[in-house]
Design an enzyme around this catalytic site. Structure first.
Site, mmCIF file in Angstrom:
data_model
loop_
_atom_site.group_PDB
_atom_site.id
_atom_site.type_symbol
_atom_site.label_atom_id
_atom_site.label_comp_id
_atom_site.label_asym_id
_atom_site.label_seq_id
_atom_site.Cartn_x
_atom_site.Cartn_y
_atom_site.Cartn_z
ATOM 1 C CB THR A 20 1.755 5.155 0.129
ATOM 2 O OG1 THR A 20 1.244 4.682 -1.122
ATOM 3 C CG2 THR A 20 3.254 5.254 0.074
ATOM 4 C CG ASP A 21 -2.942 2.714 -1.458
ATOM 5 O OD1 ASP A 21 -2.159 3.586 -1.893
ATOM 6 O OD2 ASP A 21 -3.515 1.891 -2.186
ATOM 7 C CE LYS A 28 -1.071 7.649 -1.718
ATOM 8 N NZ LYS A 28 -1.021 6.263 -2.160
ATOM 9 C CB THR A 59 6.083 0.475 -3.518
ATOM 10 O OG1 THR A 59 4.730 0.300 -3.889
ATOM 11 C CG2 THR A 59 6.924 0.645 -4.729
HETATM 12 N N1 ASP Z 1 -1.360 0.059 -2.917
HETATM 13 C C1 ASP Z 1 -0.022 0.033 -2.403
HETATM 14 C C2 ASP Z 1 -0.081 -0.092 -0.903
HETATM 15 O O1 ASP Z 1 -0.577 0.775 -0.257
HETATM 16 C C3 ASP Z 1 0.722 1.252 -2.795
HETATM 17 C C4 ASP Z 1 2.072 1.322 -2.140
HETATM 18 O O2 ASP Z 1 2.749 0.329 -1.985
HETATM 19 O O3 ASP Z 1 2.462 2.410 -1.764
HETATM 20 O O4 ASP Z 1 0.401 -1.050 -0.386
#
Ligand code: ASP
Length: 420
Positions: free
Chosen positions: A160-161, A238, A84
């Site tokens: 972030t995942d 996380k 994101t």
């Molecule tokens: N599911 C997404 C990812 O980890 C969430 C994000 O972009 O933070 O790529």
């Protein structure tokens, strides 16, 4: 009506206005992006639609802007992997697409040009849950190339995942790197008023001017746009699905607090020197598993042994225990040459397999306690260890030796109190 048209939706007494977005796969829902950035959808049969203004055609290109090179500023590369954080929303379609050229990034976050001469490259464009070994190698190679090119700092945008897996993996693959490697993500996309993308990115670029020679992660530290924390890549995790302050350091204090483009306060020791020249080491064993031990999990382990796995991180209960029903299978695995390392589901604290009988027995069988290492880091490290050593004594030595700040001699309560 076309995607991107400004429309009015009337549902009973309520009226909504916004930009028409693509429908869902059923075609029964009409969605608009409201002026506040949020999306809202209605069943078509429940509403009346009115066209207010025709939209402009979708374009994924942004106007170019001139970026002036300033001698006094550090040269920083922003490398994109997806997620994101450095994405742009096209308000006409609701589509998110990455914006990685320096001009595009500077247009999205103009403050970056006050902090560094920015160059950019997109390495991957994936959601981070899809990351695989080949992607990690690709990311490590690209970072290394930029280090060799003489950049003063590298910022890597990432979903972030699995961000903490990637920072741990990079901490082992990239050794003695003379500049900071700062990973950064965002919990909220850049079209939302509460997005953390710009602030995190600004803080990460700001931190790239420091003498820290580690792989780190920079993310919001609280719910405000006040400061970010910089966490050691092997000590972070996380903790929250949606909050902007989702990441925290485990069993160690964050390295630093960064007030956006302002002050940087260091909170703990960090690596300022590096030994030899920079090294890139991509040898990993892929047949490594991690099991969260739970009641009745014997079959999971049996499958892994039968499938020829070379190493298993057991995320044990409490101080590092596994159900007695697992002991025979662990013993069988060890006899077949599988390495077993023990971490804890408790997240904070360290494994101690000397306290209870079960723990002692497992240790005697050959399960190796992994101190205060996080399970995710232990998994990455074991992939790396088994990529380099076949002899299990050498694997054990590697796993119990601190390589990239992942193991501390003593745990303090400070970080536990700090992150609560
Ligand atoms: N599911 C997404 C990812 O980890 C969430 C994000 O972009 O933070 O790529």
């Amino acid at each position: 009506m076309d995607i991107g048209d400004r429309i009015r939706i009337v549902r009973g007494e309520n009226i909504y206005e916004g930009l028409l977005m693509p429908s869902d796969s059923s075609g029964n829902i009409v969605s608009i992006k409201l002026d506040n950035g949020y999306n809202i959808g209605f069943r078509k049969e429940d509403v009346e639609l009115e066209l207010l203004e025709a939209g402009r055609p979708f374009s994924a290109t942004m106007p170019k802007i001139y970026v002036e090179h300033k001698e006094e500023l550090p040269n920083v590369a922003i490398l994109g992997t997806g997620g994101t954080v450095a994405s742009k929303i096209d308000y006409m379609t609701g589509a998110v697409y990455p914006a990685f050229s320096p001009e595009e990034l500077l247009m999205l976050v103009p403050e970056l040009s006050e902090l560094a001469n920015i160059s950019g490259k997109e390495i991957l464009s994936i959601v981070s849950e899809d990351i695989r070994f080949d992607d990690w190698k690709n990311v490590a190679r690209t970072i290394f190339k930029h280090v060799e090119d003489g950049l003063d700092g590298i910022v890597v945008t990432h979903g972030t995942d699995t961000l903490h897996y990637t920072t741990a993996m990079m901490s082992f693959m990239l050794r003695d790197i003379p500049v900071p490697i700062i990973f950064v993500g965002a919990q909220r996309s850049s079209d939302r008023p509460s997005s953390d993308a710009a602030f995190n990115l600004i803080s990460a670029v700001n931190f790239s001017s420091t003498d820290c020679k580690e792989v780190v992660l920079c993310m919001h530290a609280n719910m405000n746009d006040e400061y970010c924390h910089v966490h050691r890549g092997t000590k972070v995790r996380k903790f929250h699905t949606s909050r902007r302050d989702a990441f925290a350091s485990i069993n160690s204090m964050p390295i630093a607090r960064v007030y956006g483009k302002g002050q940087i306060d260091f909170l703990s020791n960090y690596r300022k020197e590096c030994g030899g020249g920079p090294a890139l080491d991509l040898d990993v064993e892929e047949k490594v598993a991690m099991i969260k031990t739970h009641p009745e999990c014997r079959d999971v382990l049996s499958c892994l042994i039968d499938k020829g796995y070379k190493g298993v991180i057991l995320e044990g209960t409490g101080l590092g225990h596994a159900p007695s029903s697992l002991h025979d299978e662990i013993k069988r695995g060890i006899e077949e040459g599988i390495f077993f390392g023990m971490t804890s589901q408790c997240i904070h604290g360290r494994v101690n397999m000397n306290v209870y009988r079960g723990g002692r027995m497992l240790k005697e069988e050959g399960v190796v306690p992994l101190g205060d290492m996080t399970s995710e880091t232990a998994w990455c490290k074991l992939c790396f260890a088994l990529g380099h050593h076949e002899d299990l004594t050498a694997v054990k030595k590697f796993m119990t030796t601190n390589i990239a700040g992942e193991l501390s001699e003593v745990s303090t309560i400070d970080s536990y109190n700090y992150c609560r």
